[in-house]
Design a protein around this motif. Structure first.
Motif, PDB file in Angstrom:
ATOM      1  N   GLU A   1       3.366  -4.295  -9.317  1.00 21.79           N
ATOM      2  CA  GLU A   1       2.696  -4.118 -10.608  1.00 21.79           C
ATOM      3  C   GLU A   1       2.688  -5.421 -11.411  1.00 21.79           C
ATOM      4  OE1 GLU A   1       0.931  -1.515 -11.575  1.00 21.79           O
ATOM      5  OE2 GLU A   1       1.383  -0.611  -9.621  1.00 21.79           O
TER       6      GLU A   1
ATOM      7  N   THR B   1      -5.988  -8.143  -8.279  1.00 18.47           N
ATOM      8  CA  THR B   1      -4.989  -7.362  -7.539  1.00 18.47           C
ATOM      9  C   THR B   1      -3.627  -8.031  -7.675  1.00 18.47           C
ATOM     10  OG1 THR B   1      -6.696  -6.707  -5.985  1.00 18.47           O
ATOM     11  CG2 THR B   1      -4.408  -6.401  -5.281  1.00 18.47           C
TER      12      THR B   1
ATOM     13  N   GLN C   1      -5.324  -4.236 -10.890  1.00 12.78           N
ATOM     14  CA  GLN C   1      -4.873  -3.175  -9.989  1.00 12.78           C
ATOM     15  C   GLN C   1      -3.550  -3.560  -9.322  1.00 12.78           C
ATOM     16  OE1 GLN C   1      -7.966  -1.492  -7.276  1.00 12.78           O
ATOM     17  NE2 GLN C   1      -6.619  -2.339  -5.699  1.00 12.78           N
TER      18      GLN C   1
ATOM     19  N   GLN D   1       5.924  -5.070  -1.815  1.00 14.71           N
ATOM     20  CA  GLN D   1       6.398  -5.477  -0.490  1.00 14.71           C
ATOM     21  C   GLN D   1       7.735  -6.224  -0.572  1.00 14.71           C
ATOM     22  OE1 GLN D   1       4.501  -4.689   2.287  1.00 14.71           O
ATOM     23  NE2 GLN D   1       3.173  -3.617   0.843  1.00 14.71           N
TER      24      GLN D   1
ATOM     25  N   THR E   1      -0.435  -2.961  -6.442  1.00 13.90           N
ATOM     26  CA  THR E   1      -0.368  -2.600  -5.016  1.00 13.90           C
ATOM     27  C   THR E   1       1.069  -2.187  -4.706  1.00 13.90           C
ATOM     28  OG1 THR E   1       0.113  -4.894  -4.453  1.00 13.90           O
ATOM     29  CG2 THR E   1      -2.191  -4.207  -4.276  1.00 13.90           C
TER      30      THR E   1
END
Lengths: 435, 292
Positions: free
Chosen positions: B190, B186, B247, B252, B249
């Protein structure tokens, strides 16, 4: 008034070019240097500097040039220029001791009615404390460019004259001499003239820094700076003669001296000179472009690569190696096989290199070749002959001396400042394929 | 920039590695031993730098003229307490080195001493840490420099990777563990952020070269090629057979990059070459296979 006699003290680059130009304008010229050997060599036609047309012009006007090591000979001059080259240290500091000593010598021997002019570059605040009631003192900005010394001395764009009082007319002898050059004369306060020279150089550095910064961005994004430059030159605010060629930092010493001077004044005065510090940093960073390119494109595969170095001078048409990127590269490469050639700098004067007799000799058997000075002679090299002489295929040509298409046809991997890297080109091709 | 006291490399007579039990210290000790250089490996078991009387204990382990590599740190340093303890550790080291004068000291610092927006970072970039970890290393650098009379080399590594890494920090080591276990990697956002990942054996080799040249000054340890975290993850997945998923997320934090200008390293050690990220990751995979 009758034709004045002009004197020049200090027969190094600046003084010699200026004296020959004065003779070429029809004046009798007294050329003084305390170094008798130097004077003897120059009088015999052996010149300590390399400049286009210098020897020819000196020969043509030989009858007007009197070379002497006796300061008393300056007594017949109406205007005396003090014009030694001012050496700079590695940090861009000026050593003014030679100028100060020569100034005192000249002051002690010139006629009290003559005009004394400081032509060497001095920091703001240098001239005014030397004003005396019995002395006509001026500071004249020099705009010598190495490699174009005679052209600049014969055809100045303007004269910038530092004066104790710019409202007072220039003395007749001085005004008569300057008028012969047919260009504008700009009198101003000493301090303004001293800073004007630095201002000119800082404008040039601004352009060079922009070119160097954008050249690096070009290399990464797949743009070619050489395609952008013509568009900039057609912009009136930038102009036809703007310094837009990317280079290996700011070489030569004089521009760096001016940057260092402004940083120092910024510190003393509490002014924000941060932008100038950034330009100095960028200059040092770009100087190592060839070293970084060699590391990634050559040494990563062949740590013991043999290199051909074309050019040792800091730029073309000069034998000066002051702050030369080529010599900095040679020093950084450590012990390895280097073959070097320069049309004006004897390669056997540089430690760590094997001197070559011709450019192709320097390239024979080399895994990579670096064209470190953009001499015209190198532009005439045939890329196919170069490729045949070399063992490898990497040609590092920061200034784009050779034609990219001809190098590609010769199957050379051609690296130029401001040209897209292989990786950036591959990325644009991938995008082409995807659209 | 480093300056070499020994123009030609010469092996030190003996090297003391303070913090030899860690990722970097262990690799350094192995590299020196491979060149038959006598090494004294000090871990917390031999000298607890925070214990009472630790300076005397450390001094007893030293001989005059030793070369000393200082690696030991409580890292990462995230609290004020850890900051104080780390500085106390260097106080101990400085006190011991005042008792028994070494010939040369190499301090392993971190690129965290530089400001976050110093790009490209080189040895002249201002040290303006934004983290306690960076402030800790900078304080220790300054404290050592102030107390030593012998040549001091400060090496500032970027992010490190290698088989023996005990941390499970965001980056190649964690990606490899996840990929090897078939788990999904994760990414933050990107994985656009670019960082300079250094293989641990390169650090060990540069410490070896610094010792052999008895160098003084500052040198960054970075390859000069920064990869995005996504690239690093893809390399890790490929190296472990290509089965694991990557993957992204929702982002942030803003994207930040770090690049290095490695000219100073090229000049200091013209023959040294960094291990490319792909090669380093492949070596880690091989060495873990050997362990299992």
């Amino acid at each position: 008034m009758s034709q004045p006699v002009i004197g020049y003290a200090g027969m190094t680059h600046l003084g010699l070019c200026s004296a020959i130009a004065a003779a070429a304008k029809g004046f009798d010229v007294e050329c003084f240097d305390a170094d008798g050997e130097r004077v003897g060599a120059i009088a015999a036609g052996r010149y300590p500097v390399v400049e286009p047309d210098l020897a020819e012009l000196a020969a043509q006007h030989r009858d007007k040039l009197h070379f002497t090591a006796k300061p008393g000979d300056l007594a017949r001059c109406d205007v005396v220029y003090v014009a030694p080259d001012v050496p700079t240290d590695d940090c861009g500091g000026s050593d003014l001791s030679g100028l100060e000593a020569l100034f005192d010598t000249v002051s002690g021997h010139m006629s009290p009615d003559a005009v004394l002019v400081i032509l060497s570059q001095v920091p703001p605040g240098f001239t005014r404390p030397r004003v005396r009631p019995d002395r006509m003192l001026y500071y004249q900005v020099e705009t010598l460019i190495f490699g174009r010394g005679m052209e600049r001395a014969l055809e100045p764009e303007r004269f910038i004259i530092g004066c104790a009082d710019p409202a007072s007319a220039l003395p007749d002898a001085y005004a008569t001499f300057l008028a012969r050059f047919g260009c504008p004369v700009l009198p101003m306060r000493f301090e303004s003239a001293e800073l004007a020279k630095i201002s000119i150089n800082l404008c040039l550095v601004g352009s060079i820094s922009v070119a160097n910064t954008l050249a690096e961005i070009c290399e990464g994004v797949g743009a070619d700076w050489s395609e952008i430059v013509p568009a900039l030159r057609l912009d009136r605010r930038i102009g036809e003669y703007a310094y837009l060629s990317p280079g290996l930092g700011i070489a030569g010493g004089n521009l760096e001296r001016d940057l260092a001077t402004i940083v120092r004044f910024g510190e003393e005065l509490g002014a924000d000179a941060g932008v100038v510090s950034a330009q100095l940093r960028n200059s040092r960073y770009r100087r190592d472009w060839v070293l970084r390119t060699l590391a990634s494109e050559v040494f990563a595969q062949r740590p013991d690569a043999v290199l051909g170095i074309l050019g040792l001078a800091y730029k073309q048409d000069t034998a000066s190696v002051k702050n030369s990127p080529s010599l900095a590269l040679v020093a950084a490469l450590g012990p390895r096989e280097l073959h070097a050639y320069d049309p004006a700098v004897p390669a056997d004067s540089v430690s760590g290199v094997v001197p070559a007799k011709t450019p192709l000799d320097a390239c024979r058997g080399a895994d990579a070749v670096c064209i470190m000075t953009p001499w015209r002679e190198f532009a005439e090299l045939d890329p196919k002959a170069l490729a045949r002489a070399m063992a490898g295929r990497v040609l590092i040509d920061p200034y784009g001396v050779l034609d990219p298409a001809a190098c590609a046809a010769a199957e050379l991997e051609h690296f130029r400042l401001g040209a897209p890297t292989t990786a950036a080109l591959a990325a644009t091709r991938r995008e082409d394929a995807g659209t | 920039m480093l300056e070499h006291e020994n123009a030609e490399p010469r092996s030190p007579e003996r090297v003391v590695v303070i913090g030899a039990g860690g990722f970097v210290g262990g690799a350094v000790a192995l590299r020196l031993a491979a060149s038959d250089i006598p090494v004294v490996k000090l871990t917390r078991a031999e000298v607890d730098l925070l214990a009472e009387g630790a300076a005397d204990t450390l001094a007893e382990a030293l001989k005059p003229g030793d070369a000393v590599v200082v690696v030991s740190a409580l890292a990462p340093c995230k609290t004020a307490t850890q900051l104080v303890e780390n500085v106390r550790m260097i106080e101990t080291v400085a006190a011991a080195l005042a008792q028994v004068e070494p010939s040369h000291v190499v301090y392993i610092s971190s690129d965290a001493v530089y400001s976050d927006d110093a790009n490209p970072v080189n040895e002249e970039s201002p040290a303006a840490p934004s983290s306690l970890h960076g402030a800790m290393h900078l304080a220790r650098e300054v404290a050592l420099a102030a107390s030593l009379k012998v040549p001091l080399a400060i090496l500032r590594p970027s992010l490190l990777h290698g088989a023996a890494d005990p941390h499970n920090g965001y980056g190649p080591n964690r990606y490899l563990r996840l990929a090897a276990g078939g788990e999904t990697i994760t990414l933050f956002g990107e994985g656009e952020e670019k960082r300079d990942h250094v293989y641990i054996e390169d650090v060990a080799e540069l410490v070896h070269l610094t010792l052999a040249h008895r160098s003084r000054g500052v040198l960054n340890i970075a390859t000069g090629i920064s990869h995005s975290f996504r690239d690093a993850a893809e390399i890790a997945v490929a190296a472990t057979g290509g089965g694991a998923k990557i993957q992204g997320t929702p982002r942030q934090n803003p994207i930040t990059h770090r690049h290095f200008d490695v000219s100073a390293c090229l000049k200091a050690f013209p023959r040294f070459r960094y291990t490319p990220l792909e090669t380093g990751i492949a070596r880690t995979v091989e060495s873990r296979k050997g362990e299992s």
